[in-house]
Design an enzyme around this catalytic site. Structure first.
Site, PDB file in Angstrom:
ATOM      1  N   CYS A 106       0.806  -1.226   0.000  1.00  0.00           N
ATOM      2  CA  CYS A 106       0.000   0.000   0.000  1.00  0.00           C
ATOM      3  C   CYS A 106       0.841   1.278   0.000  1.00  0.00           C
ATOM      4  O   CYS A 106       0.375   2.328  -0.425  1.00  0.00           O
ATOM      5  CB  CYS A 106      -0.895   0.031   1.230  1.00  0.00           C
ATOM      6  SG  CYS A 106      -2.116  -1.272   1.251  1.00  0.00           S
ATOM      7  N   ASN A 107       2.064   1.206   0.514  1.00  0.00           N
ATOM      8  CA  ASN A 107       2.899   2.399   0.586  1.00  0.00           C
ATOM      9  C   ASN A 107       3.565   2.719  -0.757  1.00  0.00           C
ATOM     10  O   ASN A 107       4.138   3.786  -0.935  1.00  0.00           O
ATOM     11  CB  ASN A 107       4.000   2.224   1.643  1.00  0.00           C
ATOM     12  CG  ASN A 107       4.696   0.874   1.512  1.00  0.00           C
ATOM     13  OD1 ASN A 107       4.168  -0.120   1.982  1.00  0.00           O
ATOM     14  ND2 ASN A 107       5.850   0.840   0.839  1.00  0.00           N
TER      15      ASN A 107
END
Lengths: 353, 239
Positions: free
Chosen positions: A139-140
């Site tokens: 997700c980052n």
């Protein structure tokens, strides 16, 4: 003075055609386990776009093998990514042939050649376009990608860099009736976000945020908190989310933000806009109370979560797109972009309009 | 350094004395500078706001020019910054607290006044609104009293203010009362203190499910601080 820092000139987003409420999903797969029903109804998500198999009469989805899921990822990427790319490039009057550097990001499927090659073939990019694929960072990754994209743009003034976050999370679903998979299945959605980045004197007067800098943070003690495992019984990759993630992220959130702002001599009150990854309700709460953000600060983070679920690497760009559409940003405003994911990782960037 | 107020800092205590009868643009700017200092530099644990104020200075307005809402927004931002300082804030009121003066005392953590002090929101009878006191006042006194105070511009004396919960103490000796109030806070754990205040300020406008999520996030932050670990060690030593 000539300011050749890279700018985010446009953001485009797109999602698969089918949209489901949480109740639709429970009905489609005849889920009646009260714990899972309660998980789906208490979540702060109203709808998500997904590629779903049909339900079976006795409950659960028609089975999908890992090979089916990989095909779904490729098919979904090819259906949705071109729409997001077009939505982005149309805003600045460019075509794929104008792009000099293409970065694709995904964690929801494995392809060789990668998504950049596949998009080159499908969309008419030039054969001399430089490329990079960032796969599996989670997700980052949108900010892990934006960092080299911005550097490339700065090193190549006037050239167009395009970053595309392509997440077909429904290609990473395991449906086995456990809480572990139910948590993942209740949270993630499918979507693609594309951003155009360029460092050019042509853009000096444009109202587009300049990328000023990045700061990263990894919490290696929590390296196992978010991860893909190989599920022998199902023969598939299965994503795992530790219940302590919100607290691990919350307790560390101040560190990269503190360093990032200190580097530019800024305080939190100088930041007008916070673009935070829509990871989930609890992780956003943790960031609110650790960084000192209000519900207003994270309004787009909440609304993107509500309308799309967690779109992994592209989520924060959906929020950025909503912020831009809102028309509240003023010249000179600072913004912080923040994404969280496996590692455990917190990535931040400072922008200024 | 400042023209409209006096600011001094001794040990853990920073004191702001309002130095003009009405709040003007200059005083707002100077209060912003004080907030900059308190947020960025100061190590004080207590901020005392001392004095009295008759409210907004009408000389700042030009009836011939168009009316401008942005100044009011600036004021509200200042008040909100003051409300969220990571320090205990105490208002010492030694006279009338009218309009904006009253509004400032409402965001302090404690209010102490002399018997001759009074509180009034005179804006509505004058044709405008008492800032975000419309949002904060009822939380102290309930909607009924808040309507009377806001809509009639009633002057509330010190004793009535005490009964309504608008002030915490009425006394002739403000300095002694201040010392007692500061002592009553005990060891000031800045993080726990700020989080408790934020949750209380949010308590009237949040659904319980959201409030629970907020509480858990805040509680995790609190118990991750060294203050709580010190407490654990000390308590466990006792038993």
């Amino acid at each position: 003075m000539l300011d050749l820092r890279p700018r985010i000139l446009a953001v485009g987003t797109a999602n698969p055609p089918d949209r489901y409420s949480q109740a639709d999903l429970l009905a489609r797969f005849k889920v009646d386990d009260p714990k899972i029903v309660s998980l789906f109804s208490s979540s702060h998500i109203l709808s998500r776009h997904l590629y779903l198999p049909p339900g079976r009469p006795e409950g659960g989805p028609e089975p999908e093998s890992q090979a089916d899921l990989l095909r779904k990822h490729r098919r979904g990427a090819l259906e949705v990514a071109p729409k997001a790319v077009a939505a982005c490039l149309d805003q600045v009057g460019l075509r794929p042939a104008d792009i000099d550097y293409l970065c694709c990001i995904t964690s929801t499927g494995w392809l060789t050649p990668g998504l950049t090659a596949i998009l080159m073939k499908e969309l008419g990019f030039r054969e001399d376009c430089s490329r990079v694929d960032i796969v599996g960072m989670g997700c980052n990754a949108g900010l892990n990608g934006l960092n080299p994209v911005a550097s490339w743009a700065m090193a190549n003034p006037g050239k167009n860099a395009l970053m595309v976050c392509i997440e077909i999370c429904s290609a990473a679903y395991v449906f086995d009736g456990s809480m572990r998979t139910a948590i993942v299945n209740s949270l993630f959605g499918d979507g693609v976000a594309a951003v155009l980045v360029r460092a050019s004197e042509r853009d000096e007067r444009s109202f587009a945020p300049k990328i000023l800098g990045f700061d990263s943070h990894i919490i290696t003690e929590a390296i196992d908190a978010m991860r893909f495992d190989w599920d022998e019984a199902e023969g598939k990759y299965s994503f795992f989310l530790d219940r302590d993630i919100p607290y691990v992220v919350g307790a560390n959130a101040e560190k990269p933000i503190g360093r990032l702002l200190a580097r530019f001599g800024l305080r939190r009150r100088h930041i007008s806009h916070w673009i935070v990854h829509s990871g989930g309700k609890k992780v956003v709460d943790a960031i609110k109370y650790n960084v000192g953000l209000t519900d207003h600060d994270v309004r787009h983070t909440h609304s993107v979560l509500r309308d799309y679920g967690n779109l992994s690497s592209g989520s924060f760009l959906f929020s950025l797109s909503r912020l831009l559409a809102e028309g509240r940003v003023r010249r000179g405003d600072y913004g912080v972009l923040m994404t969280m994911g496996p590692g455990s990782t917190i990535e931040t960037a400072l922008v200024r309009w | 350094m400042y023209e409209t107020l006096k600011f001094d800092e001794q040990g853990d205590i920073a004191t702001i004395r309002l130095g003009r009868p009405r709040i003007n643009v200059k005083q707002i700017r100077e209060l912003e500078r004080v907030c900059d200092h308190l947020e960025d530099v100061s190590t004080a644990k207590v901020v005392v706001l001392r004095g009295h104020s008759l409210g907004i200075d009408f000389l700042d307005f030009d009836p011939k020019a168009g009316m401008d809402i942005h100044g009011f927004n600036k004021w509200e931002k200042l008040v909100s910054r003051f409300e969220n300082l990571d320090k205990v804030t105490v208002a010492l009121v030694d006279g009338p607290a009218v309009g904006g003066g009253f509004q400032l005392t409402l965001v302090c953590d404690q209010r102490i006044c002399v018997p001759g002090a009074s509180f009034q929101l005179n804006e509505v009878p004058l044709g405008f609104l008492p800032g975000m006191a419309t949002f904060r006042l009822a939380k102290y006194v309930g909607l009924g009293h808040a309507k009377r105070i806001v809509m009639t511009g009633a002057v509330i004396g010190a004793d009535e203010a005490r009964r309504l919960g608008l002030v915490d103490m009425v006394t002739d000796d403000l300095d002694a009362a201040l010392a007692a109030t500061i002592a009553s806070f005990g060891p000031m754990h800045t993080v726990a203190f700020s989080l408790a205040r934020r949750l209380l300020n949010e308590s009237y406008g949040t659904q319980i499910e959201d409030a629970l999520g907020n509480f858990l996030a805040a509680q995790h932050r609190a118990i991750s601080q060294t203050a709580f670990l010190d407490t654990l060690r000390a308590e466990q030593k006792k038993s």
